[in-house]
Design a protein around this motif. Structure first.
Motif, PDB file in Angstrom:
ATOM      1  N   ILE A 171      48.198   6.820 -17.540  1.00 29.83           N
ATOM      2  CA  ILE A 171      48.064   5.462 -17.006  1.00 29.83           C
ATOM      3  C   ILE A 171      49.224   4.615 -17.526  1.00 29.83           C
ATOM      4  O   ILE A 171      49.458   4.540 -18.731  1.00 29.83           O
ATOM      5  N   GLU A 172      49.950   4.002 -16.606  1.00 28.20           N
ATOM      6  CA  GLU A 172      51.092   3.140 -16.947  1.00 28.20           C
ATOM      7  C   GLU A 172      50.704   1.691 -16.658  1.00 28.20           C
ATOM      8  O   GLU A 172      50.319   1.350 -15.542  1.00 28.20           O
ATOM      9  N   ILE A 173      50.803   0.835 -17.689  1.00 25.45           N
ATOM     10  CA  ILE A 173      50.476  -0.584 -17.537  1.00 25.45           C
ATOM     11  C   ILE A 173      51.691  -1.320 -16.970  1.00 25.45           C
ATOM     12  O   ILE A 173      52.775  -1.290 -17.564  1.00 25.45           O
ATOM     13  N   ALA A 228      34.989  11.819  -9.495  1.00 18.35           N
ATOM     14  CA  ALA A 228      34.388  10.926 -10.485  1.00 18.35           C
ATOM     15  C   ALA A 228      35.473  10.210 -11.275  1.00 18.35           C
ATOM     16  O   ALA A 228      35.344   9.023 -11.615  1.00 18.35           O
ATOM     17  N   LEU A 229      36.566  10.925 -11.541  1.00 18.38           N
ATOM     18  CA  LEU A 229      37.680  10.324 -12.266  1.00 18.38           C
ATOM     19  C   LEU A 229      38.311   9.197 -11.444  1.00 18.38           C
ATOM     20  O   LEU A 229      38.610   8.115 -11.967  1.00 18.38           O
ATOM     21  N   ARG A 230      38.484   9.428 -10.155  1.00 19.34           N
ATOM     22  CA  ARG A 230      39.063   8.393  -9.281  1.00 19.34           C
ATOM     23  C   ARG A 230      38.168   7.155  -9.229  1.00 19.34           C
ATOM     24  O   ARG A 230      38.657   6.027  -9.192  1.00 19.34           O
ATOM     25  N   GLN A 231      36.849   7.348  -9.212  1.00 18.08           N
ATOM     26  CA  GLN A 231      35.931   6.205  -9.187  1.00 18.08           C
ATOM     27  C   GLN A 231      36.020   5.405 -10.478  1.00 18.08           C
ATOM     28  O   GLN A 231      36.003   4.167 -10.456  1.00 18.08           O
ATOM     29  N   TYR A 253      48.274  -1.449 -12.916  1.00 19.73           N
ATOM     30  CA  TYR A 253      48.650  -0.174 -13.507  1.00 19.73           C
ATOM     31  C   TYR A 253      48.878   0.873 -12.428  1.00 19.73           C
ATOM     32  O   TYR A 253      48.423   0.735 -11.289  1.00 19.73           O
ATOM     33  N   ARG A 254      49.614   1.890 -12.814  1.00 15.19           N
ATOM     34  CA  ARG A 254      49.787   3.083 -11.992  1.00 15.19           C
ATOM     35  C   ARG A 254      49.075   4.236 -12.678  1.00 15.19           C
ATOM     36  O   ARG A 254      49.004   4.278 -13.909  1.00 15.19           O
ATOM     37  N   PHE A 255      48.583   5.157 -11.893  1.00 12.43           N
ATOM     38  CA  PHE A 255      47.781   6.239 -12.434  1.00 12.43           C
ATOM     39  C   PHE A 255      48.207   7.562 -11.807  1.00 12.43           C
ATOM     40  O   PHE A 255      48.437   7.635 -10.597  1.00 12.43           O
ATOM     41  N   MET A 277      52.598  10.342 -10.151  1.00  7.79           N
ATOM     42  CA  MET A 277      52.475   8.890 -10.089  1.00  7.79           C
ATOM     43  C   MET A 277      53.642   8.286  -9.329  1.00  7.79           C
ATOM     44  O   MET A 277      53.478   7.430  -8.453  1.00  7.79           O
ATOM     45  N   ALA A 278      54.856   8.738  -9.612  1.00  8.31           N
ATOM     46  CA  ALA A 278      56.057   8.237  -8.941  1.00  8.31           C
ATOM     47  C   ALA A 278      56.050   8.593  -7.459  1.00  8.31           C
ATOM     48  O   ALA A 278      56.410   7.784  -6.608  1.00  8.31           O
TER      49      ALA A 278
END
Length: 288
Positions: A171-173, A228-231, A253-255, A277-278
């Protein structure tokens, strides 16, 4: 150098043969190997060598004392200890004293040895670049990247051998760098603490998680369900928007995540998660 020479430090020759066999099977990661029986011969051999991997069975106080001398006299030499019986307390002490890795004899073969050598060298390069990065991030309380990579490699390796699903999430803030430029370091630290509270359910109390950069975090999930992770991530996004007023710059954020297919190191999976993510951001921009 594509591979590494190995020096087997052994008090007696009784268990040297299976260590040599593992080294032979680990080719080309192990480019050559030789054995030194006894402490004085081992220390003398290390004096004359360029950096190599030290493979040292540790099953007695004498073995442990030899290993301590090697670690303290030759800190540039990566050390992998081999123990007959798994013992978490014994392993923790060895790592605290400076060993790079601990292998259990029953699990050791050429494939395992080659993989763990790669992991050790990746962590060595990271530590050299970060100049002995602390084990805990003082701002967030999460593990540092170096500690996360070490413990995560062990957990990932066990999951891969048992055929369990392993997923790494990064996770990128976003907004942190703008806060740093506009309001300074204290405001940027405050922005990170606000963001961490919103993503803490993603990182989870039962997962192995760590700070993976100035404004990024990573977690290793075993047997996680992607939906479940996406939720969980979507819920964190809502909370972050609700808390946006706590920072001078709105935070987002990006995930990205990557699933293990067997044999990868944690560092490799983190890179794959960042690449995913990119790619997601590029696809989003192309479709807008």
């Amino acid at each position: 150098m594509s591979g590494w020479p190995v020096l087997i430090v052994q008090r007696t020759r009784e268990r040297e043969e299976w260590l040599r066999t593992a080294c032979e099977e680990a080719c080309p990661v192990v480019t050559s190997y030789e054995a030194a029986t006894g402490r004085e011969r081992a220390l003398a051999g290390l004096e004359a060598r360029t950096p190599c991997i030290v493979l040292a069975p540790i099953d007695s106080s004498e073995d442990f004392e030899t290993l301590l001398q090697i670690i303290r006299l030759f800190p540039q030499m990566p050390v992998i200890a081999v123990t007959e019986q798994p013992d978490p307390l014994w392993e923790a002490r060895l790592i605290a004293e400076g060993a790079d890795d601990v292998l259990v004899e029953a699990e050791l073969d050429g494939v395992v040895l080659a993989r763990r050598i790669r992991h050790v060298m990746e962590r060595r390069r990271l530590r050299d670049a970060q100049m002995r990065f602390p084990l805990t991030d003082s701002l967030t309380g999460f593990m540092s990247e170096a500690a996360f990579l070490y413990l995560g490699d062990h957990k990932l390796d066990r999951a891969q051998r048992k055929g369990r699903r392993a997923v790494v999430a990064v996770i990128e803030i976003e907004g942190w760098r703008e806060t740093l430029r506009q309001a300074g370091a204290m405001a940027a630290d405050e922005a990170i603490t606000v963001a961490v509270e919103t993503i803490r359910p993603v990182l989870g109390s039962r997962n192995l998680s760590g700070r993976a950069g100035p404004s990024s975090f990573a977690t290793l999930l075993i047997d996680a369900e992607p939906n479940a992770l996406r939720q969980t991530v979507a819920n964190a996004a809502i909370r972050m928007r609700q808390n946006a007023g706590a920072s001078l710059v709105p935070l987002a954020y990006r995930f990205g995540f990557a699933e293990s297919h067997g044999g990868e190191s944690l560092h490799h999976l983190m890179q794959s998660a960042r690449e995913g993510m990119a790619q997601s951001m590029i696809a989003l921009a192309a479709g807008s």
